[in-house]
Design a protein around this motif. Structure first.
Motif, mmCIF file in Angstrom:
data_model
loop_
_atom_site.group_PDB
_atom_site.id
_atom_site.type_symbol
_atom_site.label_atom_id
_atom_site.label_comp_id
_atom_site.label_asym_id
_atom_site.label_seq_id
_atom_site.Cartn_x
_atom_site.Cartn_y
_atom_site.Cartn_z
ATOM 1 N N ARG A 36 -9.607 1.881 -10.266
ATOM 2 C CA ARG A 36 -10.861 1.618 -10.981
ATOM 3 C C ARG A 36 -11.267 0.158 -10.857
ATOM 4 N NH1 ARG A 36 -10.907 2.765 -16.810
ATOM 5 N NH2 ARG A 36 -8.855 1.849 -16.717
ATOM 6 N N ASP A 37 -10.281 -0.748 -10.862
ATOM 7 C CA ASP A 37 -10.557 -2.177 -10.761
ATOM 8 C C ASP A 37 -10.445 -2.694 -9.330
ATOM 9 O OD1 ASP A 37 -10.871 -2.276 -13.544
ATOM 10 O OD2 ASP A 37 -8.722 -2.614 -13.840
ATOM 11 N N GLY A 38 -10.025 -1.819 -8.418
ATOM 12 C CA GLY A 38 -9.868 -2.232 -7.027
ATOM 13 C C GLY A 38 -8.692 -3.150 -6.813
ATOM 14 N N LEU A 39 -7.686 -3.070 -7.687
ATOM 15 C CA LEU A 39 -6.517 -3.945 -7.586
ATOM 16 C C LEU A 39 -5.313 -3.163 -7.090
ATOM 17 C CD1 LEU A 39 -6.881 -5.937 -10.919
ATOM 18 C CD2 LEU A 39 -7.477 -6.690 -8.622
ATOM 19 N N GLY A 40 -4.587 -3.762 -6.185
ATOM 20 C CA GLY A 40 -3.386 -3.149 -5.665
ATOM 21 C C GLY A 40 -3.351 -3.259 -4.152
ATOM 22 N N PRO A 41 -2.241 -2.871 -3.565
ATOM 23 C CA PRO A 41 -2.143 -2.907 -2.109
ATOM 24 C C PRO A 41 -3.203 -1.995 -1.481
ATOM 25 C CG PRO A 41 0.012 -2.567 -3.115
ATOM 26 C CD PRO A 41 -0.996 -2.438 -4.203
ATOM 27 N N PRO A 42 -3.905 -2.477 -0.459
ATOM 28 C CA PRO A 42 -4.966 -1.674 0.153
ATOM 29 C C PRO A 42 -4.499 -0.289 0.614
ATOM 30 C CG PRO A 42 -5.091 -3.924 0.936
ATOM 31 C CD PRO A 42 -3.833 -3.823 0.122
ATOM 32 N N ALA A 43 -3.297 -0.186 1.164
ATOM 33 C CA ALA A 43 -2.801 1.115 1.634
ATOM 34 C C ALA A 43 -2.626 2.090 0.470
ATOM 35 C CB ALA A 43 -1.477 0.937 2.372
ATOM 36 N N LEU A 44 -2.119 1.590 -0.660
ATOM 37 C CA LEU A 44 -1.938 2.452 -1.826
ATOM 38 C C LEU A 44 -3.285 2.844 -2.423
ATOM 39 C CD1 LEU A 44 -0.096 3.863 -3.835
ATOM 40 C CD2 LEU A 44 0.147 1.684 -5.055
ATOM 41 N N LEU A 45 -4.200 1.897 -2.503
ATOM 42 C CA LEU A 45 -5.543 2.207 -3.006
ATOM 43 C C LEU A 45 -6.224 3.255 -2.128
ATOM 44 C CD1 LEU A 45 -6.853 -1.322 -4.033
ATOM 45 C CD2 LEU A 45 -6.156 0.545 -5.552
ATOM 46 N N ALA A 46 -6.081 3.135 -0.819
ATOM 47 C CA ALA A 46 -6.690 4.110 0.089
ATOM 48 C C ALA A 46 -6.063 5.482 -0.084
ATOM 49 C CB ALA A 46 -6.548 3.640 1.534
ATOM 50 N N PHE A 47 -4.754 5.527 -0.287
ATOM 51 C CA PHE A 47 -4.057 6.810 -0.421
ATOM 52 C C PHE A 47 -4.490 7.558 -1.677
ATOM 53 C CE2 PHE A 47 -0.613 9.607 -1.705
ATOM 54 C CZ PHE A 47 -0.341 10.284 -0.527
ATOM 55 N N ILE A 48 -4.659 6.834 -2.783
ATOM 56 C CA ILE A 48 -4.993 7.518 -4.040
ATOM 57 C C ILE A 48 -6.482 7.510 -4.338
ATOM 58 C CG2 ILE A 48 -2.708 7.202 -5.034
ATOM 59 C CD1 ILE A 48 -3.777 4.908 -6.676
ATOM 60 N N SER A 49 -7.290 7.031 -3.395
ATOM 61 C CA SER A 49 -8.733 7.037 -3.559
ATOM 62 C C SER A 49 -9.259 8.455 -3.399
ATOM 63 C CB SER A 49 -9.376 6.127 -2.510
ATOM 64 O OG SER A 49 -10.769 6.291 -2.520
ATOM 65 N N ASP A 50 -10.342 8.751 -4.087
ATOM 66 C CA ASP A 50 -10.921 10.091 -3.981
ATOM 67 C C ASP A 50 -11.888 10.217 -2.823
ATOM 68 O OD1 ASP A 50 -12.815 8.483 -5.159
ATOM 69 O OD2 ASP A 50 -13.512 9.992 -6.564
ATOM 70 N N GLU A 51 -12.036 9.160 -2.037
ATOM 71 C CA GLU A 51 -12.919 9.218 -0.868
ATOM 72 C C GLU A 51 -12.093 9.061 0.394
ATOM 73 O OE1 GLU A 51 -16.220 6.594 -1.072
ATOM 74 O OE2 GLU A 51 -16.569 7.019 -3.183
ATOM 75 N N LEU A 52 -12.362 9.908 1.365
ATOM 76 C CA LEU A 52 -11.655 9.846 2.639
ATOM 77 C C LEU A 52 -12.444 9.024 3.635
ATOM 78 C CD1 LEU A 52 -10.525 13.543 3.085
ATOM 79 C CD2 LEU A 52 -9.116 11.600 2.483
ATOM 80 N N GLY A 53 -11.759 8.116 4.322
ATOM 81 C CA GLY A 53 -12.379 7.356 5.394
ATOM 82 C C GLY A 53 -12.171 8.073 6.716
ATOM 83 N N PRO A 54 -12.747 7.547 7.791
ATOM 84 C CA PRO A 54 -12.616 8.182 9.111
ATOM 85 C C PRO A 54 -11.168 8.325 9.560
ATOM 86 C CG PRO A 54 -14.220 6.396 9.173
ATOM 87 C CD PRO A 54 -13.579 6.361 7.823
ATOM 88 N N GLU A 55 -10.342 7.319 9.267
ATOM 89 C CA GLU A 55 -8.942 7.418 9.688
ATOM 90 C C GLU A 55 -8.208 8.497 8.910
ATOM 91 O OE1 GLU A 55 -9.634 4.266 6.733
ATOM 92 O OE2 GLU A 55 -10.345 4.461 8.757
ATOM 93 N N ASP A 56 -8.615 8.766 7.665
ATOM 94 C CA ASP A 56 -8.016 9.844 6.897
ATOM 95 C C ASP A 56 -8.387 11.192 7.497
ATOM 96 O OD1 ASP A 56 -6.721 8.280 4.927
ATOM 97 O OD2 ASP A 56 -8.647 7.956 3.962
ATOM 98 N N ALA A 57 -9.611 11.333 7.975
ATOM 99 C CA ALA A 57 -10.021 12.581 8.613
ATOM 100 C C ALA A 57 -9.157 12.848 9.840
ATOM 101 C CB ALA A 57 -11.498 12.526 8.993
ATOM 102 N N LEU A 58 -8.799 11.787 10.567
ATOM 103 C CA LEU A 58 -7.923 11.955 11.719
ATOM 104 C C LEU A 58 -6.545 12.432 11.282
ATOM 105 C CD1 LEU A 58 -8.827 8.810 13.826
ATOM 106 C CD2 LEU A 58 -9.443 11.179 14.298
ATOM 107 N N HIS A 59 -6.037 11.887 10.154
ATOM 108 C CA HIS A 59 -4.735 12.311 9.649
ATOM 109 C C HIS A 59 -4.780 13.760 9.181
ATOM 110 C CE1 HIS A 59 -2.557 8.595 9.991
ATOM 111 N NE2 HIS A 59 -3.524 7.944 9.393
ATOM 112 N N LEU A 60 -5.964 14.251 8.844
ATOM 113 C CA LEU A 60 -6.111 15.652 8.453
ATOM 114 C C LEU A 60 -6.445 16.517 9.664
ATOM 115 C CD1 LEU A 60 -8.047 15.291 5.111
ATOM 116 C CD2 LEU A 60 -5.712 16.090 5.416
ATOM 117 N N GLY A 61 -6.218 15.998 10.845
ATOM 118 C CA GLY A 61 -6.451 16.753 12.050
ATOM 119 C C GLY A 61 -7.920 16.881 12.398
ATOM 120 N N GLY A 62 -8.772 15.986 11.853
ATOM 121 C CA GLY A 62 -10.183 16.020 12.149
ATOM 122 C C GLY A 62 -10.911 17.171 11.484
#
Length: 169
Positions: free
Chosen positions: A129-155
């Protein structure tokens, strides 16, 4: 004037202070973030896990794969692990070489994923909520998927409906 990633700097300062006992907050109450793995299933031939992330009064659900958790563990270890300046004793993930669609394996990994994330959040400060923490952890628990996450989901599309594994199948 400050330049650079101020949120990252604040998160690192918070992490440093927490590890050196300079925070007034007890370590077990340090992070208001919790993650619970609600279910595991097979979606388009790969194993996925439904997570509920809570950060204070806010909560959301998202789907993640085991390989995304492994990527998170690798990124966190590189920045905060024993060979880093912070030298944290981070939790580890078990090695696996088996198929990710076995019902037994999915259920075991579901528990291992929750244990790993709980242990990690107890060590590393994080607040999406505050955008604080390691970027990798924030990306993992974020409710929005980025393009690289779509690749990890097999596109594959995030909107596809998973096949829930139940005990009677």
């Amino acid at each position: 004037k400050l330049s650079g990633d101020v949120k990252l700097l604040r998160a690192l300062e918070l992490l440093w202070r927490s590890q050196n006992g300079a925070l007034d907050v007890p370590k077990d109450q340090f992070s208001g973030v919790s993650v619970h793995v609600l279910e595991s299933c097979v979606r388009e031939g790969v194993g996925v896990y439904k997570l509920r992330v809570s950060d204070g009064p806010a909560s959301w659900t998202l789907w993640r794969r085991w390989r995304q958790l492994k990527a998170l563990a690798h990124a966190i270890n590189a920045v905060h692990g024993r060979s880093s300046p912070l030298a944290l004793h981070l939790p580890t993930l078990p090695r696996s070489v088996r198929s990710s669609t076995s019902r037994t394996l999915l259920q075991r990994r579901k528990a291992e994923m929750e244990q790993y994330l709980s242990a990690l959040l107890a060590l590393v400060p994080c607040s999406p909520r505050d955008g604080l923490g390691p970027p990798a952890l924030l990306a993992f628990i974020s409710d929005e998927l980025g393009p690289e996450d779509a690749l990890h989901l097999g596109g594959r599309s995030r909107a596809s409906h998973p096949q829930i594994l139940s005990g009677d199948e």
